[in-house]
Design a protein around this motif. Structure first.
Motif, PDB file in Angstrom:
ATOM      1  N   GLY A 176      51.926 -22.714 -33.370  1.00 35.34           N
ATOM      2  CA  GLY A 176      51.162 -21.687 -32.648  1.00 35.34           C
ATOM      3  C   GLY A 176      52.063 -20.892 -31.711  1.00 35.34           C
ATOM      4  N   ILE A 177      51.446 -20.004 -30.943  1.00 33.47           N
ATOM      5  CA  ILE A 177      52.231 -19.166 -30.020  1.00 33.47           C
ATOM      6  C   ILE A 177      51.668 -19.355 -28.610  1.00 33.47           C
ATOM      7  CG2 ILE A 177      52.894 -16.789 -29.430  1.00 33.47           C
ATOM      8  CD1 ILE A 177      52.704 -16.084 -32.329  1.00 33.47           C
ATOM      9  N   THR A 209      62.088  -8.711 -31.581  1.00 37.84           N
ATOM     10  CA  THR A 209      61.974  -9.973 -30.842  1.00 37.84           C
ATOM     11  C   THR A 209      61.761 -11.068 -31.880  1.00 37.84           C
ATOM     12  OG1 THR A 209      60.845  -8.826 -29.088  1.00 37.84           O
ATOM     13  CG2 THR A 209      60.667 -11.216 -29.080  1.00 37.84           C
ATOM     14  N   SER A 210      62.686 -12.015 -31.906  1.00 37.36           N
ATOM     15  CA  SER A 210      62.556 -13.068 -32.904  1.00 37.36           C
ATOM     16  C   SER A 210      63.064 -14.376 -32.354  1.00 37.36           C
ATOM     17  CB  SER A 210      63.362 -12.687 -34.147  1.00 37.36           C
ATOM     18  OG  SER A 210      63.321 -13.736 -35.071  1.00 37.36           O
ATOM     19  N   THR A 211      62.448 -15.467 -32.779  1.00 39.50           N
ATOM     20  CA  THR A 211      62.956 -16.785 -32.379  1.00 39.50           C
ATOM     21  C   THR A 211      63.702 -17.420 -33.549  1.00 39.50           C
ATOM     22  OG1 THR A 211      60.885 -17.772 -33.070  1.00 39.50           O
ATOM     23  CG2 THR A 211      61.079 -17.231 -30.734  1.00 39.50           C
ATOM     24  N   LYS A 212      63.829 -16.644 -34.662  1.00 35.63           N
ATOM     25  CA  LYS A 212      64.468 -17.213 -35.852  1.00 35.63           C
ATOM     26  C   LYS A 212      65.908 -16.736 -35.925  1.00 35.63           C
ATOM     27  CE  LYS A 212      60.046 -16.568 -37.994  1.00 35.63           C
ATOM     28  NZ  LYS A 212      59.272 -15.619 -38.790  1.00 35.63           N
ATOM     29  N   ALA A 246      48.579 -20.967 -35.323  1.00 34.67           N
ATOM     30  CA  ALA A 246      48.237 -19.597 -34.932  1.00 34.67           C
ATOM     31  C   ALA A 246      47.256 -18.997 -35.924  1.00 34.67           C
ATOM     32  CB  ALA A 246      49.515 -18.759 -34.885  1.00 34.67           C
ATOM     33  N   GLY A 283      66.397 -13.607 -37.843  1.00 36.63           N
ATOM     34  CA  GLY A 283      65.125 -12.880 -37.878  1.00 36.63           C
ATOM     35  C   GLY A 283      65.333 -11.468 -37.333  1.00 36.63           C
ATOM     36  N   MET A 284      64.677 -10.470 -37.986  1.00 33.44           N
ATOM     37  CA  MET A 284      64.839  -9.092 -37.497  1.00 33.44           C
ATOM     38  C   MET A 284      63.847  -8.773 -36.389  1.00 33.44           C
ATOM     39  SD  MET A 284      65.451  -7.106 -41.038  1.00 33.44           S
ATOM     40  CE  MET A 284      65.305  -5.481 -40.352  1.00 33.44           C
ATOM     41  N   GLY A 328      58.544  -7.969 -38.217  1.00 29.32           N
ATOM     42  CA  GLY A 328      57.333  -8.265 -39.000  1.00 29.32           C
ATOM     43  C   GLY A 328      56.047  -7.996 -38.237  1.00 29.32           C
ATOM     44  N   LEU A 329      55.944  -8.536 -37.042  1.00 31.91           N
ATOM     45  CA  LEU A 329      54.685  -8.393 -36.301  1.00 31.91           C
ATOM     46  C   LEU A 329      54.475  -6.955 -35.835  1.00 31.91           C
ATOM     47  CD1 LEU A 329      54.341 -11.656 -34.175  1.00 31.91           C
ATOM     48  CD2 LEU A 329      53.137 -10.983 -36.237  1.00 31.91           C
ATOM     49  N   ALA A 384      56.407 -20.828 -40.018  1.00 31.56           N
ATOM     50  CA  ALA A 384      56.002 -21.604 -38.833  1.00 31.56           C
ATOM     51  C   ALA A 384      55.638 -23.043 -39.210  1.00 31.56           C
ATOM     52  CB  ALA A 384      54.814 -20.936 -38.137  1.00 31.56           C
ATOM     53  N   ASN A 419      55.325 -15.308 -42.037  1.00 26.04           N
ATOM     54  CA  ASN A 419      55.490 -15.911 -40.705  1.00 26.04           C
ATOM     55  C   ASN A 419      54.809 -17.273 -40.637  1.00 26.04           C
ATOM     56  OD1 ASN A 419      57.071 -14.082 -39.406  1.00 26.04           O
ATOM     57  ND2 ASN A 419      55.378 -12.919 -38.539  1.00 26.04           N
ATOM     58  N   ALA A 420      53.578 -17.342 -41.199  1.00 26.08           N
ATOM     59  CA  ALA A 420      52.819 -18.602 -41.135  1.00 26.08           C
ATOM     60  C   ALA A 420      53.555 -19.694 -41.911  1.00 26.08           C
ATOM     61  CB  ALA A 420      51.417 -18.397 -41.704  1.00 26.08           C
TER      62      ALA A 420
HETATM   63  P1  ADP Z   1      60.656 -12.439 -37.408  1.00 24.98           P
HETATM   64  O1  ADP Z   1      59.776 -13.114 -38.403  1.00 24.98           O
HETATM   65  O2  ADP Z   1      61.776 -11.688 -38.031  1.00 24.98           O
HETATM   66  O3  ADP Z   1      61.100 -13.342 -36.309  1.00 24.98           O
HETATM   67  P2  ADP Z   1      58.228 -11.220 -36.470  1.00 24.98           P
HETATM   68  O4  ADP Z   1      57.976  -9.971 -35.706  1.00 24.98           O
HETATM   69  O5  ADP Z   1      57.497 -11.328 -37.747  1.00 24.98           O
HETATM   70  O6  ADP Z   1      59.764 -11.319 -36.695  1.00 24.98           O
HETATM   71  O7  ADP Z   1      57.846 -12.462 -35.595  1.00 24.98           O
HETATM   72  C1  ADP Z   1      58.282 -12.523 -34.259  1.00 24.98           C
HETATM   73  C2  ADP Z   1      58.192 -13.931 -33.756  1.00 24.98           C
HETATM   74  O8  ADP Z   1      56.826 -14.322 -33.594  1.00 24.98           O
HETATM   75  C3  ADP Z   1      58.775 -14.967 -34.679  1.00 24.98           C
HETATM   76  O9  ADP Z   1      60.184 -15.084 -34.498  1.00 24.98           O
HETATM   77  C4  ADP Z   1      58.049 -16.239 -34.256  1.00 24.98           C
HETATM   78  O10 ADP Z   1      58.658 -16.821 -33.139  1.00 24.98           O
HETATM   79  C5  ADP Z   1      56.705 -15.704 -33.783  1.00 24.98           C
HETATM   80  N1  ADP Z   1      55.657 -15.938 -34.806  1.00 24.98           N
HETATM   81  C6  ADP Z   1      55.216 -15.057 -35.698  1.00 24.98           C
HETATM   82  N2  ADP Z   1      54.245 -15.596 -36.450  1.00 24.98           N
HETATM   83  C7  ADP Z   1      54.084 -16.875 -36.027  1.00 24.98           C
HETATM   84  C8  ADP Z   1      53.225 -17.967 -36.398  1.00 24.98           C
HETATM   85  N3  ADP Z   1      52.331 -17.864 -37.393  1.00 24.98           N
HETATM   86  N4  ADP Z   1      53.338 -19.133 -35.720  1.00 24.98           N
HETATM   87  C9  ADP Z   1      54.233 -19.263 -34.728  1.00 24.98           C
HETATM   88  N5  ADP Z   1      55.059 -18.265 -34.319  1.00 24.98           N
HETATM   89  C10 ADP Z   1      55.002 -17.093 -34.951  1.00 24.98           C
END
Ligand code: ADP
Length: 484
Positions: free
Chosen positions: A420-421, A434-437, A469, A440-441, A444-445, A389, A385-386
């Motif tokens: 950052g978030i 929930t993903s902004t990619k 972040a 993206g699935m 991960g988080l 980002a 993720n990092a």
């Molecule tokens: P995915 O990577 O498939 O989108 P994640 O659950 O890993 O799913 O992440 C969810 C969302 O959290 C990401 O789409 C991104 O918008 C945000 N995110 C996660 N890690 C970071 C980060 N290090 N910096 C900024 N945004 C992040």
């Protein structure tokens, strides 16, 4: 004694040291001349050694002073017949003394240069000796027979270096073609150098991967030789295989974990509508009872529908249990080693985006309770993720920090200098799917959070000191068997 002379020479090269030396040398010469006076008149002759000593040890200014002083003292102390004589002698002395001084200074420069050169050669020789004792090197005759083998190479092949002299090198490295290694297009006198991978055969028949760099070098008897520099790749291959194995294992765990997370989300989402449907069916059964015998058939059918709903609920629960991401056994592990072992996997993730993933891990007091592969999965998720980002912008920075926080906890954080978030987005980001990619699935988080919680920790996100972040959590420290 040599050290003392060196110290005098070093002091004389300084400006004042040199002038002082000139004065002392001339003083000693004058004294010597007065002692020798009984034997005859020496005029300027005893002053010449003073000039020579000064020229050998000091700079030109000191030499000029020595010559000047010599002339002045000579004129003052030695009685002369006439002024013309005195001037002629002084000029003659100045010319001869300066010429001798120049010669001495040139000699001194030559000696200094020779000293520097021999120092450099000694250093190179020491370096070469170190290389030759640690790097396996073999020289071959042009027909491929071993000319010489150093002990490191003999150890590599488990053979006696003397016994293999004259033996064909391809009895040790079967596929090696000495002719192509000795190939040389020396039209301009430049030696060729080739490199490649082969398998070496040890005396006991075992084989090992080998990298060979070769080049033609002049031999001691005028005949060219082929010099081979060997590198045993076994360790590198083993490390590579280990990294691949870890990568495969992590992929498997990731697939299972994400399935588990999806099953948990589905179970959670479907549970409510299923219970609501069962409640509605139950209510309609009560209404049908009021209709008496007429409603009997509909009530039975509704009962069947209710049973199917309950069954569907049970299937979902079962699926959730089966796939639940549960860390069953926490072992005693070293946090720094678990993360360092991920090195090759993390560099692969980073290099895809041109990002170098740094590690800043304190290895003291880092023995913790963890399930190795699940913990590594959590770190990989956060690093991925990092890296995504920060993107491939210049100056992008991702670092994994590990510190003993207290007697009971070791803190890990994955930080970046990405965007950052936003505070109001934090909770939403942890929701599964929930993903902004694009593509993206969004798992991960949530998977990482579940892993961290099963280790007795809590995954939190804050603003990193790097500007992006910082995802962090604590592991429980294990005091027993602590490594210093
Ligand atoms: P995915 O990577 O498939 O989108 P994640 O659950 O890993 O799913 O992440 C969810 C969302 O959290 C990401 O789409 C991104 O918008 C945000 N995110 C996660 N890690 C970071 C980060 N290090 N910096 C900024 N945004 C992040």
């Amino acid at each position: 004694m040599k050290n003392m002379l060196d110290a005098v020479a070093a002091a004389s090269r300084g400006r004042w040291g040199g002038l002082l030396l000139a004065v002392i040398a001339v003083g000693v010469a004058v004294a010597a001349r007065s002692l020798l006076e009984g034997l005859g008149r020496f005029y300027y002759l005893p002053m010449l050694p003073a000039v020579i000593v000064t020229a050998l040890l000091a700079r030109r200014a000191a030499v000029a002073l020595a010559i000047g002083l010599s002339i002045a003292l000579n004129l003052a102390l030695v009685a002369r017949e006439g002024l013309g004589d005195a001037v002629t002698n002084a000029l003659l002395f100045a010319a001869v003394a300066w010429g001798v001084a120049e010669l001495c200074m040139a000699l001194r420069q030559l000696k200094d240069r020779a000293d520097r050169l021999s120092h450099r050669l000694a250093a190179q020789d020491a370096l070469l000796n170190t290389v030759l004792t640690t790097v396996p090197v073999v020289t071959l005759q042009l027909d491929g027979a071993v000319h010489r083998m150093n002990p490191a190479a003999a150890q590599l092949f488990c053979v006696d270096a003397n016994a293999v002299q004259g033996r064909a090198f391809n009895s040790l490295v079967p596929a090696f073609d000495a002719a192509s290694a000795s190939h040389d297009d020396q039209a301009d006198g430049v030696l060729t150098s080739t490199e490649g991978h082969w398998n070496g055969a040890r005396a006991d028949g075992a084989t090992f991967p080998l990298n060979i760099q070769s080049g033609r070098v002049p031999g001691p008897d005028g005949q060219d030789l082929v010099a081979l520099c060997l590198t045993d790749l076994s360790r590198w291959h083993a490390a590579d295989a280990q990294a691949r194995e870890l990568h495969t294992q992590l992929n498997k765990v990731w697939r299972l974990n994400s399935l588990g997370e999806m099953a948990a989300t589905l179970a959670h989402e479907l549970n409510q509508p299923l219970s609501a449907a069962a409640t509605y069916l139950h209510a309609s059964q009560a209404d049908m009872e009021k209709a008496g015998p007429l409603g009997d058939s509909a009530r039975r059918t509704t009962e069947l529908a209710k049973a199917q709903l309950l069954r569907a609920g049970a299937i979902i629960r079962r699926m959730r249990e089966l796939l639940s991401l549960e860390v069953r056994r926490l072992d005693t592990e070293r946090a720094s080693s678990m993360i360092e072992d991920l090195g090759p996997v993390l560099s692969m993730i980073g290099s895809a985006k041109g990002v170098t993933v740094r590690m800043d891990l304190h290895a003291e007091a880092d023995t913790v309770r963890a399930e190795r592969i699940q913990f590594q999965q959590a770190i990989v998720n956060l690093v991925r993720n990092a890296v995504e980002a920060v993107g491939d912008t210049p100056g992008s920075d991702v670092v994994i920090v590990g510190r003993a926080l207290s007697d009971t906890h070791y803190a890990i954080s994955v930080e970046d200098n990405g965007p950052g978030i936003a505070a109001d987005q934090v909770e939403r980001m942890f929701q599964p799917m929930t993903s902004t990619k694009s593509g993206g699935m969004g798992l991960g988080l949530s998977v990482t959070r579940t892993i961290v919680e099963s280790h007795g920790g809590r995954l939190v996100v804050a603003k990193s000191a790097l500007g992006g972040a910082a995802f962090s959590f604590n592991l429980i420290r294990e005091a027993v068997g602590e490594h210093p």
